[in-house]
Design an enzyme around this catalytic site. Structure first.
Site, PDB file in Angstrom:
ATOM      1  CD  GLU A   1      47.437  36.238  39.504  1.00 26.60           C
ATOM      2  OE1 GLU A   1      47.464  36.516  40.713  1.00 26.60           O
ATOM      3  OE2 GLU A   1      46.962  37.002  38.650  1.00 26.60           O
TER       4      GLU A   1
ATOM      5  CE  LYS B   1      47.534  44.525  35.178  1.00 24.46           C
ATOM      6  NZ  LYS B   1      47.916  44.741  36.566  1.00 24.46           N
TER       7      LYS B   1
ATOM      8  CG  HIS C   1      27.845  13.805  29.896  1.00 19.81           C
ATOM      9  ND1 HIS C   1      27.128  12.765  29.364  1.00 19.81           N
ATOM     10  CD2 HIS C   1      27.878  13.596  31.236  1.00 19.81           C
ATOM     11  CE1 HIS C   1      26.732  11.967  30.335  1.00 19.81           C
ATOM     12  NE2 HIS C   1      27.176  12.456  31.483  1.00 19.81           N
TER      13      HIS C   1
HETATM   14  O1  PA5 Z   1      46.740  38.216  42.660  1.00 15.17           O
HETATM   15  C1  PA5 Z   1      46.839  39.384  42.329  1.00 15.17           C
HETATM   16  O2  PA5 Z   1      47.466  40.181  43.044  1.00 15.17           O
HETATM   17  C2  PA5 Z   1      46.178  39.935  41.086  1.00 15.17           C
HETATM   18  O3  PA5 Z   1      45.571  38.976  40.308  1.00 15.17           O
HETATM   19  C3  PA5 Z   1      45.155  40.980  41.489  1.00 15.17           C
HETATM   20  O4  PA5 Z   1      44.247  40.386  42.363  1.00 15.17           O
HETATM   21  C4  PA5 Z   1      44.395  41.580  40.314  1.00 15.17           C
HETATM   22  O5  PA5 Z   1      45.285  41.938  39.307  1.00 15.17           O
HETATM   23  C5  PA5 Z   1      43.590  42.782  40.761  1.00 15.17           C
HETATM   24  O6  PA5 Z   1      44.446  43.784  41.238  1.00 15.17           O
HETATM   25  P1  PA5 Z   1      43.907  45.036  42.034  1.00 15.17           P
HETATM   26  O7  PA5 Z   1      43.243  44.568  43.262  1.00 15.17           O
HETATM   27  O8  PA5 Z   1      45.136  45.845  42.335  1.00 15.17           O
HETATM   28  O9  PA5 Z   1      42.958  45.783  41.124  1.00 15.17           O
END
Ligand code: PA5
Length: 437
Positions: free
Chosen positions: A291, A426, A312
């Site tokens: 990310e 989303k 393996h």
């Molecule tokens: O790194 C990030 O911000 C995202 O991957 C969130 O952790 C993930 O989408 C979960 O979001 P939230 O805590 O708002 O439910």
């Protein structure tokens, strides 16, 4: 607590490239330290280490002690950064095989030495899983920790609805069994709390999900699992201080070498572990690097592999497939396993050449052999070694990778702290589900 070995990656770099990169590396490092780079409003993961809040740690320990005393199971509901860090640390620092505690209901004065099972939910949308989970929880003393910074993420929100309704139908004190971890004021969890006096922990606004393991997001579940969160936290604090100077800085070396290989068209970095208890670190590391770096057509694809298991299967590809891979090995100097291979009079299995050796020594040779083979096969290798599988070195590793990925983002000239690409699926999914705008 942590050591980086780059000698098996450096020969793959163009001569002098790492030296030439030093000014840019120092500049990226300064942007992290001084908060002058893109996304600097999300550097709270450093602030919380530079100015530790011991009162918060104490509060989390007290809540965890109560849950350890009263619960048979804690279900942590969250996705992405809201669960991967906790899972990584819990899997690394708790026994492989743990007998569930005597049910709280059968114990007159349950002690805080009990360790409830910590289960995870809300990180996918399998109805079969939720159904099985609800059946599994029947008859047990259950607590929920719902973790969502936005409070609007569908996967955990849906699981929470099922689990909350079950909890409310099962326990008179359901509200006391729910802990929410979320934004200070906004989102659906804060709305729910207007009607229910749930215990709440705040996720600082300036800490993104994948950097939040050392906030209550990770610390509460980790403490419930019986891990010493102070050692974990202060291991990270120590590493944060150790990585201040730019000179001889392993996080900069790691980020720099990855960047140069990326520039040479390497496309995939695999985090490889030789100790199964470290497997889940791979999931946390994948999110952190995926990310943070993977945007604007740039970044190494982070994949995690578990050796010897994957030697393996994927090992064939790593050794001999397309040449676009580099490897990060995550090792522990002392895995705590001193099991020695017994001798056998008959030696029918032909293993007496290993008699008397510890499993750790043999596993170490597996790593050394794999590294040699992969380097000869054209895979640059870097190795991060932790002193031991313990809370403080693990805390150090968490910070090491966080710092490295922030520097890496600035080298790539992307904002390492946003994740715009996560929104695309989303949008499509909500449109198909007919979500009101
Ligand atoms: O790194 C990030 O911000 C995202 O991957 C969130 O952790 C993930 O989408 C979960 O979001 P939230 O805590 O708002 O439910």
């Amino acid at each position: 607590m942590l050591h980086l070995d780059t000698q098996h990656a450096q020969p793959f770099l163009a001569g002098g490239a790492l030296d030439a990169l030093q000014p840019r590396l120092k500049d990226a490092h300064t942007q992290v330290l001084q908060g002058t780079g893109a996304g600097s409003e999300f550097l709270g993961w450093r602030d919380l280490l530079l100015d530790p809040n011991d009162a918060l740690l104490e509060d989390i320990e007290a809540t965890a002690a109560e849950i350890r005393q009263k619960a048979d199971v804690l279900v942590c509901i969250g996705i992405g950064g809201s669960y991967l860090g906790a899972k990584a640390v819990i899997d690394a620092l708790t026994p492989y095989l743990q007998t569930p505690p005597t049910p709280a209901a059968e114990t007159e004065t349950p002690s805080a030495d009990r360790t409830p099972e910590v289960l995870f939910a809300g990180h996918h949308m399998s109805g079969a899983y939720v159904r099985e989970l609800l059946q599994y929880l029947e008859g047990k003393s259950v607590y929920l920790n719902v973790i969502s910074k936005s409070g609007t993420t569908l996967e955990p929100a849906l699981s929470f609805r099922f689990l909350r309704q079950w909890l409310e139908a099962t326990f008179d004190d359901a509200d006391d069994r729910i802990i929410i971890t979320t934004d200070p004021t906004s989102g659906a969890l804060n709305e729910l709390r207007k009607a229910h006096p749930y215990k709440k922990y705040e996720i600082p606004r300036n800490v993104g999900g994948r950097f939040s393991v050392l906030t209550p997001v990770g610390l509460l579940p980790i403490a419930v699992a019986g891990v010493d969160i102070r050692s974990l936290f202060y291991g990270a604090v120590e590493q944060c201080k150790a990585l201040e100077p730019a000179a001889e800085n392993p996080a900069l070396a790691y980020a720099g070498i990855r960047y140069l290989l990326h520039e040479q068209d390497y496309a995939v970095d695999t985090l490889a572990v030789f100790e199964p208890r470290l497997n889940s670190i791979g999931g946390w590391w994948q999110q952190l690097f995926g990310e943070s770096e993977g945007k604007e057509g740039k970044g190494l694809f982070p994949a995690s592999v578990q050796y010897s298991t994957d030697l393996h299967s994927l090992g064939q590809y790593v050794q001999d497939g397309q040449r676009f891979l580099l490897e990060t090995f995550l090792l522990v100097a002392d895995d705590g396993g001193d099991l020695r291979v017994p001798d056998s009079d008959e030696n029918l299995d032909g293993l007496n050449y290993l008699s008397g050796k510890t499993m750790q020594e043999i596993n170490r040779k597996a790593y050394e052999g794999t590294r040699k083979a992969h380097v000869e096969g054209g895979v640059p290798v870097m190795t991060v070694t932790l002193d031991a599988v313990a809370a403080a070195p693990l805390g150090a590793a968490l910070y090491f990778f966080e710092h490295a990925v922030a520097v890496s983002g600035y080298l790539l000239e992307v904002n390492p702290f946003n994740q715009p690409g996560v929104e695309a699926y989303k949008k499509e999914m909500f449109s198909l589900l007919g979500k009101p705008s």
